[in-house]
Design an enzyme around this catalytic site. Sequence first.
Site, PDB file in Angstrom:
ATOM      1  N   GLU A 216       0.979  -1.263   0.289  1.00 48.41           N
ATOM      2  CA  GLU A 216       0.310   0.111  -0.273  1.00 48.41           C
ATOM      3  C   GLU A 216       0.782   1.310  -0.106  1.00 48.41           C
ATOM      4  O   GLU A 216       0.722   2.472  -0.742  1.00 48.41           O
ATOM      5  CB  GLU A 216      -0.832  -0.294   1.583  1.00 48.41           C
ATOM      6  CG  GLU A 216      -1.833  -0.935   1.479  1.00 48.41           C
ATOM      7  CD  GLU A 216      -2.233  -2.754   1.049  1.00 48.41           C
ATOM      8  OE1 GLU A 216      -2.527  -2.832   1.547  1.00 48.41           O
ATOM      9  OE2 GLU A 216      -0.762  -2.429   1.387  1.00 48.41           O
TER      10      GLU A 216
ATOM     11  N   ARG B 286      -1.235  -8.551   5.689  1.00 48.03           N
ATOM     12  CA  ARG B 286       0.532  -9.319   5.478  1.00 48.03           C
ATOM     13  C   ARG B 286       1.175  -9.357   5.951  1.00 48.03           C
ATOM     14  O   ARG B 286       1.771 -10.063   6.461  1.00 48.03           O
ATOM     15  CB  ARG B 286       0.831  -9.120   4.082  1.00 48.03           C
ATOM     16  CG  ARG B 286      -0.363  -9.046   2.372  1.00 48.03           C
ATOM     17  CD  ARG B 286       1.026  -9.231   1.645  1.00 48.03           C
ATOM     18  NE  ARG B 286      -0.353  -9.432  -0.087  1.00 48.03           N
ATOM     19  CZ  ARG B 286      -0.991  -8.436  -0.247  1.00 48.03           C
ATOM     20  NH1 ARG B 286      -1.339  -7.328   0.610  1.00 48.03           N
ATOM     21  NH2 ARG B 286      -2.007  -8.980  -1.652  1.00 48.03           N
TER      22      ARG B 286
ATOM     23  N   HIS C 135      -5.939  -9.021   9.197  1.00 51.80           N
ATOM     24  CA  HIS C 135      -5.662  -9.673   8.640  1.00 51.80           C
ATOM     25  C   HIS C 135      -4.707  -9.493   7.157  1.00 51.80           C
ATOM     26  O   HIS C 135      -4.375  -9.611   6.380  1.00 51.80           O
ATOM     27  CB  HIS C 135      -6.566  -9.614   7.728  1.00 51.80           C
ATOM     28  CG  HIS C 135      -7.056  -7.947   7.192  1.00 51.80           C
ATOM     29  ND1 HIS C 135      -7.734  -6.839   7.963  1.00 51.80           N
ATOM     30  CD2 HIS C 135      -6.458  -7.258   6.031  1.00 51.80           C
ATOM     31  CE1 HIS C 135      -7.779  -5.746   7.618  1.00 51.80           C
ATOM     32  NE2 HIS C 135      -7.207  -5.225   5.788  1.00 51.80           N
TER      33      HIS C 135
END
Length: 377
Positions: A133, A213, A211
Amino acid sequence: MKKKVVFILGTRPEAIKLAPVIEFFLKKGEFLVEVCSTGQHKEMLYQILDYYNIVPTIDLKLMVDNQSLVGLNSLALVKISEYLSTSRPDLIVVQGDTTTVQAAAMAAFYNRIPIAHVEAGLRTNDLYSPFPEEMNRLVTSVLSSIHFAPTTLSRDNLLREGHLDSNIHVTGNTVIDALLNIKKKMSNGELDLVKFDFLDPSRKMILITGHRRESFGDGIREICQAIKRLSNEYPNVDFVYPVHLNPNIKQPVLSILDNLKNVFLLEPQSYLSFITLLDRSYLVLTDSGGVQEEAPTLGKPVLVMRDKSERPEALMSGTSILVGNTEKSIYENTVRLLEDHLQYEKMSKAINPYGDGKACEKIYQIILNYFNENLNN
């Protein structure tokens, strides 16, 4: 002749934050509006769009089983570019920091189409946290003509990177618009929500989301060990965890937390159901980004189970605390909020730094002015 604006989205968080903007544009009727879905999140995406009665102009249906980031990114770039070369909009609007956003920005750039970026300027200044991101944000900012920064800190990040002040607009975060709209409909009884009858309203409930990574492997195991320890020591507190379907999350969660009496492991929830749980919760444990914005709106303290956050406003205002993803830190900080009433009150009543619920109106007016100014020039 009306200008054409295309909104490109692919995940549930994008839909949550862009749907109220799209709805506002459609109601005004000033622009030709198209919606392009990449389908990065399949069913979860349409749950939100259906709530707003938004039907995508096109669904690229990019996701396949066991798809890599490289595979998704390359396919998205090709397919979005093909769509844009046919549609030829005057502007595309993207939101956030997903692979869809970065690929859409690149595709628009190659097609010489201006880009407006909603939720621009968030930074951790660590290219690999969150991954991917942070890179997606940077690429999208470089290519965007209009930056809708949710806060002044986000604006400052963009200024430090050399973006023109005249192209940056502080609007607040559109998730507040979405949440206040839903909260109003919940209060008026207009929404048919899941009742969650298994929860006793007289008991405190801690809501958990995990959740990312960065939490895969040791991180998610540490998170689960902390929850297990808390559930054993606080049998009168309920722990509700909607578990992500990714096996890197689901397998360790089930192996550590399944069959604990006061731990409820749920399937992924619709957005409306999740907001119902959030509204009923006492506090939130999360590694998510969006929850850090939503929870303070409902007066819920947030413990952020990450080492870095691109949302320092919440930390500075006192609505959230960065606790990392070690068992010891998660346990100790949760205990503090369960036991220290003054600390809990301080966090739950801190001012939400993410806006007043009028971001959609501001974004619309800025884009309208953008076209009027370009027309005059």
